[in-house]
Write a protein that holds these residues in place. Structure first.
Motif, short mmCIF file in Angstrom:
data_model
loop_
_atom_site.label_atom_id
_atom_site.label_comp_id
_atom_site.label_asym_id
_atom_site.label_seq_id
_atom_site.Cartn_x
_atom_site.Cartn_y
_atom_site.Cartn_z
N LYS A 1 -35.97 -45.23 -6.19
CA LYS A 1 -36.75 -45.18 -5.03
C LYS A 1 -37.83 -46.35 -5.02
CE LYS A 1 -39.58 -42.32 -1.92
NZ LYS A 1 -40.28 -41.03 -1.58
N HIS B 1 -31.54 -46.11 -12.52
CA HIS B 1 -30.82 -45.37 -11.33
C HIS B 1 -31.43 -44.06 -11.11
CE1 HIS B 1 -28.76 -48.97 -10.25
NE2 HIS B 1 -28.02 -48.91 -11.17
N ASN B 2 -32.44 -43.44 -11.87
CA ASN B 2 -32.73 -42.16 -11.45
C ASN B 2 -33.68 -42.02 -10.32
OD1 ASN B 2 -35.77 -42.51 -12.21
ND2 ASN B 2 -34.73 -43.25 -14.10
N GLU B 3 -34.05 -40.92 -9.76
CA GLU B 3 -34.44 -40.70 -8.59
C GLU B 3 -35.68 -41.43 -8.28
OE1 GLU B 3 -35.35 -37.52 -5.18
OE2 GLU B 3 -34.63 -36.80 -7.20
N LYS B 4 -36.81 -41.46 -9.18
CA LYS B 4 -38.10 -41.78 -9.12
C LYS B 4 -37.97 -43.27 -9.41
CE LYS B 4 -42.61 -41.85 -11.34
NZ LYS B 4 -43.22 -41.39 -12.28
N GLU C 1 -25.43 -44.81 -2.02
CA GLU C 1 -25.51 -43.40 -2.72
C GLU C 1 -24.14 -42.93 -3.19
OE1 GLU C 1 -27.19 -41.27 0.67
OE2 GLU C 1 -29.18 -42.11 0.41
#
Length: 662
Positions: free
Chosen positions: A482, A476-479, A460
């Motif tokens: 993950k 590397h976007n949040e969706k 992070e």
């Protein structure tokens, strides 16, 4: 080498020129190809007729002295050895090195000169046999008097044949034919290699039928199975194959790139090889268009009602295409294009390529010459256990139907069977059969597997430093991050069910031992410690290091940088000179402006003084100067003894009386 300089027996091959119908007045003039001229090999009886090369004339003197020492108890035998090869190479080492590095090979001239050869092991066996059992036996006095033997294998191959064998083995790009001037700059041993043109008979050697040969059939037929492995083992040339795994955001791409730079081996990423693989589509289309025969339109004849049926039959025959040879370059290119298009269509619902396609493309890349010889650093693949198993397979099987989910797969088109005499394809098939017994492909399995371990908080921290534009261009976007993280830890558990364990299992099938390790990243931006741990684990590289081609590239880059720096220095010098000139001009202009200003001030000051003195001047002109002028005239007329006193007395007398003063 006493036979080094021999006339080259070339002859021009006469070929009939074929003229195609429909082409009138067009004749292509081609250079007549050369072929080696067949002639009978030299025998031991012809040895005394030879003329030695000047550089090796002293060998002939030693040979004569040895033969003169013949007696009842001593029978010297002179063994003429062919060009020695094997066990690391010496004379042929420059060619092997160029082939291993992927550089162009070369031959001197046409390369059609015959070169007698012998493997060093076979030469040692022959010498031992001669010592143990001299030729002719004890009673054969005629053979004893001869005392000469040719130690050569059974092949009669040319210099070009050897270069082509190396080209096939190492997948080199091409063979250059060096002119005499270019051959002169080569090393001495290489230049002599191009001057030999000999065939030696091994009739005397044929008496040793029980001798165990290592490469009796010669260099060309044994280069793949025996000579190349010997060369690589003797020179310690082992490919260094490294797979680096790690969770998303751990920095494995950056670390893999640094490792590849340190070891001078290819860095393989999934995006790069997919782009490289599917870029072949345009090349294949151009190749097919170039190889396809253009249709020749015949002049139309006037129509007749009686000939309608015949014309229809002719049109039907024209529509039927001639059967294409499946082994022709055009047929091969068409099959490759069809296969590539089919692979390109194998994507899932999210538009990502299926595991089969990824494994196929990786196998294609890892089988290339540079990766086979030097090794590679694979960045983050395989990601799943299924990918690891597919990558390890010798054959992936038919390409899945893009419209199905793995069911009802279309049968893959069978490759044409190799013809008799196609040695290369037969040898490759034999190797495949040996590997198929072990059910895995050694080309795609790594020597070292490294799994990066890093805490989530450090990942992070790393991602927090990325710019929004960088995050948009990556996953590397949040969706996506993950999803990728969950998928990674699902298939990369540090136990017997993860990807590393699957790779170890496949390597074990090859009766080899997998070297695996985990490298713990201690903080978010650690680099030097991780690289040193990986280099310590993998050891030193086993290759030639920087090649001549890479040195040439670096030298060109250095020269370009020097020229660029010289241009910058020249520009800076010119800029400094221009600036100094401008400053000098500015200073001169400033000095001139100051001088003009001072002159103007002085002028204004003089005018002011002039204005201030004007009343006094007017008074003197009106009241003093007339009286003074008369006094001076009077002094001139009278000429008194004391003119000054006279003038003063005169002025005093002429001055009006100041009543106010009285």
């Amino acid at each position: 080498m006493t036979w080094a300089l021999t006339p080259k027996n070339y002859e021009e091959e006469e070929e009939e020129e074929e003229e195609e119908e429909g082409e009138e007045g067009e004749e292509e003039q081609k250079e007549k190809p050369f072929k080696p001229k067949p002639y009978e090999p030299f025998t031991e009886e012809q040895v005394l007729k030879r003329k030695p090369h000047p550089e090796y004339a002293h060998f002939l003197e030693i040979e004569k002295r040895a033969r003169r020492a013949r007696s009842k108890i001593l029978n010297p035998i002179v063994i003429f050895s062919g060009l020695q090869y094997g066990e690391g190479e010496e004379t042929l080492h420059p060619l092997f090195k160029a082939a291993w590095n992927g550089d162009n090979l070369w031959v001197h001239g046409h390369g059609l000169n015959y070169v007698p050869m012998i493997h060093v092991r076979d030469l040692a066996s022959i010498i031992k046999q001669v010592v143990d059992t001299p030729p002719g036996g004890e009673d054969d006095e005629e053979d004893k008097k001869t005392g000469y033997m040719f130690a050569v294998d059974e092949s009669h191959k040319t210099q070009l044949d050897m270069a082509k064998a190396l080209q096939k083995s190492y997948q080199s790009t091409r063979i250059d034919h060096l002119a005499e001037a270019e051959s002169a700059v080569k090393e001495k041993s290489e230049a002599k290699f191009g001057e030999i043109d000999l065939k030696f008979s091994n009739d005397v050697l044929g008496a040793y039928e029980e001798m165990e040969w290592h490469a009796r059939t010669g260099f060309v037929k044994n280069v793949i199975k025996k000579i190349r492995p010997e060369f690589e083992k003797a020179r310690n040339l082992d490919p260094l194959k490294i797979t680096i795994l790690g969770p998303p955001g751990a920095g494995k791409t950056h670390i893999s790139q640094k490792v590849a730079e340190a070891y001078k081996i290819p860095h393989i990423t999934i995006k790069a090889i997919l782009d490289e693989f599917f870029a072949q589509e345009e090349t294949l289309k151009e190749t097919i268009a170039a190889l396809a025969k253009p249709k020749i339109e015949k002049p139309k004849k006037p129509k007749n009602e009686d000939d309608d049926e015949e014309e229809e039959e002719e049109e039907e025959e024209e529509e039927e295409e001639e059967p294409l040879d499946p082994k022709s370059p055009l047929a091969r290119a068409q099959r490759e294009l069809k296969k590539l298009v089919k692979l390109k269509e194998n994507v899932d619902e999210q538009g990502r390529f299926k595991d089969y396609v990824l494994a196929y493309v990786y196998k294609w890349k890892l089988a290339q010459q540079e990766c086979r010889n030097k090794g590679w650093v694979v960045d983050g693949f395989p990601k799943t256990v299924n990918q690891a198993k597919l990558l390890a397979k010798i054959k992936l099987g038919p390409i899945p139907n893009p419209k199905s989910n793995g069911e009802d797969d279309e049968e893959e088109e069978e490759e044409p069977e190799p013809e008799e005499g196609d040695e290369e394809e037969e040898e490759e098939e034999e190797i495949d059969e040996e590997m198929l017994e072990k059910c895995c492909d050694p080309l795609t399995l790594p020597n070292y597997v490294i799994q990066l371990v890093i805490k989530q908080k450090y990942i992070e921290e790393r991602l927090a430093t990325l710019s929004p534009d960088t995050i948009k261009s990556t996953h590397h976007n949040e969706k996506d991050f993950k999803r990728r993280t969950e998928g990674y830890w699902k298939d990369n558990k540090l136990d017997e069910t993860g990807v590393m364990a699957a790779i170890e299992e496949q390597i074990t099938l090859l009766e080899d031992q997998a070297l695996t390790t985990t490298v713990v990243i201690q903080h978010a931006f650690e680099e030097d410690g991780v690289l040193s741990d990986i280099q310590e684990f993998c050891g030193e590289p086993h290759h030639y290091g920087v090649t001549d081609r890479e040195i040439e590239v670096v030298e060109r880059q250095d020269d370009a940088e020097k020229r660029e720096k010289a241009k910058e220095n020249e520009y800076e010098t010119a800029q400094a000179a221009t600036k100094e000139k401008e400053e000098r001009q500015d200073r001169a202009a400033l000095i001139e402006a100051n001088e003009n200003k001072l002159a103007e001030v002085q002028r204004q000051k003089d005018e002011l003084l002039k204005v201030k003195h004007q009343p006094l001047r007017d008074y003197l002109m009106e009241n003093v100067l007339p009286t003074l002028t008369k006094g001076i005239i009077e002094v001139c007329n009278i000429q008194p003894d004391d003119p000054v006193d006279f003038l003063a007395e005169y002025l005093f007398q002429q001055t009006p009386v100041n009543h106010t003063a009285e």
